[in-house]
Design a protein around this motif. Structure first.
Motif, PDB file in Angstrom:
ATOM      1  N   LEU A  54       4.656  -0.318  11.031  1.00 44.31           N
ATOM      2  CA  LEU A  54       3.876  -1.167  11.603  1.00 44.31           C
ATOM      3  C   LEU A  54       2.942  -1.672  10.292  1.00 44.31           C
ATOM      4  O   LEU A  54       2.563  -3.075  10.276  1.00 44.31           O
ATOM      5  N   VAL A  55       2.677  -1.152   9.463  1.00 46.35           N
ATOM      6  CA  VAL A  55       1.724  -1.346   8.305  1.00 46.35           C
ATOM      7  C   VAL A  55       2.632  -2.434   7.591  1.00 46.35           C
ATOM      8  O   VAL A  55       2.149  -3.292   6.964  1.00 46.35           O
ATOM      9  N   ARG A  56       3.926  -2.165   7.229  1.00 52.24           N
ATOM     10  CA  ARG A  56       4.823  -2.745   6.500  1.00 52.24           C
ATOM     11  C   ARG A  56       4.808  -4.450   7.081  1.00 52.24           C
ATOM     12  O   ARG A  56       4.654  -5.394   6.432  1.00 52.24           O
ATOM     13  N   GLU A  57       4.798  -4.513   8.605  1.00 54.10           N
ATOM     14  CA  GLU A  57       4.944  -5.515   9.347  1.00 54.10           C
ATOM     15  C   GLU A  57       3.817  -6.339   8.929  1.00 54.10           C
ATOM     16  O   GLU A  57       3.639  -7.306   9.035  1.00 54.10           O
TER      17      GLU A  57
ATOM     18  N   LEU B 229       0.772  -1.223  -0.053  1.00 55.13           N
ATOM     19  CA  LEU B 229       0.036   0.018   0.045  1.00 55.13           C
ATOM     20  C   LEU B 229       0.743   1.164   0.069  1.00 55.13           C
ATOM     21  O   LEU B 229       2.055   1.368   0.631  1.00 55.13           O
ATOM     22  N   LYS B 230       0.341   2.076  -0.483  1.00 56.16           N
ATOM     23  CA  LYS B 230       1.328   3.525  -0.973  1.00 56.16           C
ATOM     24  C   LYS B 230       0.691   4.318  -0.044  1.00 56.16           C
ATOM     25  O   LYS B 230      -0.545   4.791   0.409  1.00 56.16           O
TER      26      LYS B 230
ATOM     27  N   ARG C 195      -6.453  -0.009  11.100  1.00 58.59           N
ATOM     28  CA  ARG C 195      -7.542   0.468  10.239  1.00 58.59           C
ATOM     29  C   ARG C 195      -6.832   0.644   8.763  1.00 58.59           C
ATOM     30  O   ARG C 195      -7.717   0.459   7.929  1.00 58.59           O
ATOM     31  N   ILE C 196      -5.725   1.015   8.557  1.00 56.15           N
ATOM     32  CA  ILE C 196      -5.087   1.072   7.174  1.00 56.15           C
ATOM     33  C   ILE C 196      -5.179  -0.313   6.454  1.00 56.15           C
ATOM     34  O   ILE C 196      -5.227  -0.304   5.347  1.00 56.15           O
ATOM     35  N   ILE C 197      -4.617  -1.479   7.295  1.00 60.09           N
ATOM     36  CA  ILE C 197      -4.839  -2.777   6.731  1.00 60.09           C
ATOM     37  C   ILE C 197      -6.329  -3.139   6.309  1.00 60.09           C
ATOM     38  O   ILE C 197      -6.454  -3.630   5.449  1.00 60.09           O
ATOM     39  N   ALA C 198      -7.056  -2.782   7.152  1.00 64.65           N
ATOM     40  CA  ALA C 198      -8.631  -3.135   6.844  1.00 64.65           C
ATOM     41  C   ALA C 198      -8.903  -2.383   5.456  1.00 64.65           C
ATOM     42  O   ALA C 198      -9.768  -2.915   4.772  1.00 64.65           O
ATOM     43  N   LEU C 199      -8.390  -1.400   5.259  1.00 59.79           N
ATOM     44  CA  LEU C 199      -8.615  -0.256   3.991  1.00 59.79           C
ATOM     45  C   LEU C 199      -8.026  -0.913   2.799  1.00 59.79           C
ATOM     46  O   LEU C 199      -8.592  -1.337   1.767  1.00 59.79           O
ATOM     47  N   LYS C 200      -6.975  -1.726   3.147  1.00 63.53           N
ATOM     48  CA  LYS C 200      -6.356  -2.550   2.050  1.00 63.53           C
ATOM     49  C   LYS C 200      -6.955  -3.908   1.510  1.00 63.53           C
ATOM     50  O   LYS C 200      -7.140  -4.323   0.545  1.00 63.53           O
TER      51      LYS C 200
END
Length: 358
Positions: free
Chosen positions: A344-347, A3-4, A311-316
């Motif tokens: 954290l998002v990358r992990e 994700l960017k 939350r960002i992972i849920a969006l992805k």
């Protein structure tokens, strides 16, 4: 695909909220050079520069997007610069040349965001006609068709309702054909994105709201034998505890500028109601939503770094490819996001990939 992340360039005064709360966010070229370098170091891949020529929602001072993007291109190395442009104030041939020049300066990092227009006062102020809602999107679609033709063909011929090209050359060509971003929630906006745009921007929303838009635009794109990518707007407040982050949000809304918010609301909801289905980008936005003028609070990136990353992972998971962020105190909040949230998002992305493989 990872994700960017993008950030709103504050090239208009007043920051990213319509509030009188103290903000450590400037709008000058010098300020924006610092933010761009900080964002690049923090792991952001894109920066979106707003288009605004006449004050609205309290933003008294404005810097033009393409010009500032060229200045930022000269002092950055990796950041992709998305310059917003308003058809109706420009001819697409002029903008094709300007964005190509940005591509040359940045060595392939130029992009464009086509804004079909919601601010009637801007058109009237410059003596330009204000078109009906769907006509604005028809004009934008032709605008994009002309851009892409000039960027890719040796000689361009075009006959549309809004633009004409009569064997126009365009040299040099861009190093990389600049990707085209657009927003809009109406049927006309979604259909236009499906036919000609590369990225579809969405105002802040719930997970279910985003999912509905993504599924609909994907179907429309498939009917045109195309695919496109999806970006969401979010205002980010990351603090050590959720309560601290929520208190910042309450403070922003408490100090909101009611006159500026109401003025903004009257403009955008007038524009939205002009669509045949009466469903513009801000049709369901209340006063608190509009304090962040692209509904960024709704997306829910408010809390601890862990909560925001989840939350960002849920969006992805629903098909979001890029998160466009705004902040209260730009330099420090961009740096904190890069240090605390992006890793954290990358992990979490890596863990999901590993689980899917196994």
């Amino acid at each position: 695909m990872a994700l960017k992340f993008a950030y709103w360039v504050p090239n208009v005064s007043g920051g990213l909220v319509i509030s009188k709360i103290p903000q450590r966010t400037g709008w000058s070229y010098e300020d924006n050079v610092r933010y761009a370098k900080t964002a690049e170091e923090a792991g952001f891949e894109y920066a979106l520069l707003q288009t605004r020529f006449i004050a609205s929602y309290g933003a008294e001072n404005q810097l033009e997007a393409i010009t500032l993007a060229a200045g930022l291109a000269a002092v950055t190395e990796k950041l992709n610069l998305i310059a917003a442009v308003l058809p109706g104030l420009w001819h697409p041939g002029t903008i094709a040349k300007a964005i190509t020049t940005l591509d040359q300066i940045s060595r392939g990092r130029a992009a464009i965001n086509i804004v079909s227009g919601w601010f009637k006062g801007e058109f009237h102020g410059f003596g330009e006609p204000w078109l009906d809602h769907n006509e604005r999107y028809r004009r934008s679609e032709e605008f994009i068709q002309v851009l892409k033709q000039l960027w890719t063909e040796e000689e361009s011929h075009f006959r549309g309702d809004f633009y004409r090209l009569n064997g126009a050359p365009h040299k040099p060509k861009p190093h990389v054909t600049p990707p085209v971003f657009q927003g809009g929630n109406s049927a006309a906006a979604r259909e236009m994105a499906a036919r000609v745009s590369d990225w579809y921007f969405m105002n802040g929303n719930t997970i279910d709201g985003f999912r509905e838009q993504i599924e609909d635009v994907k179907k429309l794109a498939a009917a045109n034998n195309r695919e496109l990518k999806f970006a969401v707007n979010a205002f980010v407040i990351v603090r050590d505890t959720e309560e601290e982050a929520r208190q910042v949000l309450r403070d922003i809304i408490h100090y909101a500028d009611p006159e500026a918010v109401d003025g903004f609301r009257s403009q955008v909801q007038f524009a939205g109601k002009a669509s045949p289905e009466k469903e513009g980008m801000w049709a369901n936005s209340n006063f608190e939503d509009l304090v962040q003028y692209n509904d960024g609070f709704k997306t829910g990136l408010i809390g601890t770094a862990e909560q925001v990353a989840d939350r960002i992972i849920a969006l992805k998971a629903i098909g979001v490819d890029l998160v466009l962020t705004g902040f209260l105190h730009y330099e420090e909040d961009i740096r904190a996001f890069g240090e605390k949230v992006i890793p954290l998002v990358r992990e979490k992305e890596a863990a999901l990939l590993s689980a899917s493989i196994s």
